[in-house]
Design a protein around this motif. Sequence first.
Motif, mmCIF file in Angstrom:
data_model
loop_
_atom_site.group_PDB
_atom_site.id
_atom_site.type_symbol
_atom_site.label_atom_id
_atom_site.label_comp_id
_atom_site.label_asym_id
_atom_site.label_seq_id
_atom_site.Cartn_x
_atom_site.Cartn_y
_atom_site.Cartn_z
ATOM 1 N N ALA A 32 28.132 51.395 -55.838
ATOM 2 C CA ALA A 32 27.440 50.537 -56.325
ATOM 3 C C ALA A 32 25.651 50.384 -55.726
ATOM 4 C CB ALA A 32 27.634 49.040 -55.996
ATOM 5 N N VAL A 33 25.748 50.392 -54.459
ATOM 6 C CA VAL A 33 24.385 50.606 -53.639
ATOM 7 C C VAL A 33 23.565 51.948 -54.032
ATOM 8 C CG1 VAL A 33 23.140 50.532 -51.515
ATOM 9 C CG2 VAL A 33 24.964 48.694 -52.187
ATOM 10 N N PRO A 53 18.238 55.881 -58.058
ATOM 11 C CA PRO A 53 16.932 55.587 -58.743
ATOM 12 C C PRO A 53 15.622 55.680 -58.048
ATOM 13 C CG PRO A 53 18.614 54.100 -59.231
ATOM 14 C CD PRO A 53 19.128 54.805 -58.102
ATOM 15 N N VAL A 54 15.537 55.165 -56.753
ATOM 16 C CA VAL A 54 14.445 55.167 -56.003
ATOM 17 C C VAL A 54 14.087 56.548 -55.660
ATOM 18 C CG1 VAL A 54 13.407 54.824 -53.844
ATOM 19 C CG2 VAL A 54 14.585 53.006 -55.128
ATOM 20 N N PHE A 55 14.959 57.413 -55.153
ATOM 21 C CA PHE A 55 14.899 58.920 -54.790
ATOM 22 C C PHE A 55 14.300 59.472 -56.089
ATOM 23 C CE2 PHE A 55 16.819 63.073 -54.976
ATOM 24 C CZ PHE A 55 16.214 63.573 -53.986
ATOM 25 N N LEU A 56 15.034 59.454 -57.212
ATOM 26 C CA LEU A 56 14.421 60.001 -58.343
ATOM 27 C C LEU A 56 12.668 59.670 -58.723
ATOM 28 C CD1 LEU A 56 17.562 60.335 -60.481
ATOM 29 C CD2 LEU A 56 16.423 62.237 -59.103
ATOM 30 N N LEU A 116 10.683 58.749 -56.458
ATOM 31 C CA LEU A 116 9.735 59.595 -55.364
ATOM 32 C C LEU A 116 9.735 61.003 -55.717
ATOM 33 C CD1 LEU A 116 11.018 57.926 -52.129
ATOM 34 C CD2 LEU A 116 8.796 57.417 -53.200
ATOM 35 N N ALA A 117 11.073 61.582 -56.389
ATOM 36 C CA ALA A 117 10.850 62.953 -56.688
ATOM 37 C C ALA A 117 9.741 62.929 -57.752
ATOM 38 C CB ALA A 117 12.163 63.479 -57.099
ATOM 39 N N GLY A 118 9.884 62.287 -58.726
ATOM 40 C CA GLY A 118 9.025 62.298 -59.828
ATOM 41 C C GLY A 118 7.609 62.072 -59.530
ATOM 42 N N MET A 119 7.182 61.237 -58.487
ATOM 43 C CA MET A 119 6.064 61.108 -57.789
ATOM 44 C C MET A 119 5.303 62.478 -57.332
ATOM 45 S SD MET A 119 6.174 57.296 -56.190
ATOM 46 C CE MET A 119 5.133 57.293 -55.239
ATOM 47 N N ASN A 120 6.277 63.149 -56.811
ATOM 48 C CA ASN A 120 5.880 64.496 -56.062
ATOM 49 C C ASN A 120 5.462 65.622 -57.018
ATOM 50 O OD1 ASN A 120 5.947 63.414 -53.620
ATOM 51 N ND2 ASN A 120 8.037 63.701 -53.411
ATOM 52 N N ILE A 121 5.664 65.368 -58.304
ATOM 53 C CA ILE A 121 5.585 66.567 -59.521
ATOM 54 C C ILE A 121 3.689 66.653 -59.560
ATOM 55 C CG2 ILE A 121 5.569 67.105 -61.706
ATOM 56 C CD1 ILE A 121 8.268 65.971 -61.651
ATOM 57 N N LEU A 176 19.419 67.903 -60.630
ATOM 58 C CA LEU A 176 18.325 67.508 -60.302
ATOM 59 C C LEU A 176 18.246 66.797 -58.888
ATOM 60 C CD1 LEU A 176 15.310 66.406 -60.893
ATOM 61 C CD2 LEU A 176 16.271 64.617 -62.108
ATOM 62 N N GLY A 177 19.171 66.124 -58.491
ATOM 63 C CA GLY A 177 19.067 65.440 -57.198
ATOM 64 C C GLY A 177 19.201 66.748 -56.179
ATOM 65 N N LEU A 178 19.923 67.684 -56.190
ATOM 66 C CA LEU A 178 20.111 68.798 -55.217
ATOM 67 C C LEU A 178 18.637 69.287 -55.160
ATOM 68 C CD1 LEU A 178 21.552 70.144 -52.942
ATOM 69 C CD2 LEU A 178 22.435 71.690 -55.096
ATOM 70 N N VAL A 179 18.055 69.640 -56.360
ATOM 71 C CA VAL A 179 16.910 70.616 -56.452
ATOM 72 C C VAL A 179 15.554 69.725 -55.795
ATOM 73 C CG1 VAL A 179 14.786 71.411 -57.923
ATOM 74 C CG2 VAL A 179 17.238 72.013 -58.197
#
Length: 160
Positions: free
Chosen positions: A46-47, A54-57, A59-64, A117-120
């Motif tokens: 759940a956590v 979602p927070v990780f993704l 942050l990943a989007g912010m790095n594009i 996506l998560g792994l990449v």
Amino acid sequence: MVVLLGLLLLTSALGLDSIMAAFLAGVIVREAFPDEHSDLAVQLHAVAFGVFIPVFLVLAGMNIDLAGLVRSPWIPFAFLGANLLVRVLPVALYSWRVDGFAPAEAAQIGLYTGIGLGLVAAVSQTAVQAGTMSASNRSALVATACIAVVLHSTLARRLG
């Protein structure tokens, strides 16, 4: 928490990334609580899926680097082609020829295998921090992984 802290100290002393400590903590927790429906497992899921992923993704989007992608828009498509040739096609062919799946099912298996996506995002971010990958290549890889999520899952659903 004590296990994770100990593993963080160990991986740091060995010069490894903190991702390895988190992975090893997961292995230890799984061995300690083998029932995947235990209260701890349910709470961790759940956590993880409600907050951390979602927070990780985000942050990943912010790095594009969108400007870099605009300058070289062909790079994500070249990476997508490589993904199809290296990941999707071999799995689909193996599933069809060796495992005996019907061609459409084998194609679905291959397409779903090409999503990562998560792994990449995690590996490319680590590579940029280590200085072994440029930020523009990371942006192209993450953009490719986003395209693959949409494209591959849509195609796989239409085959099913």
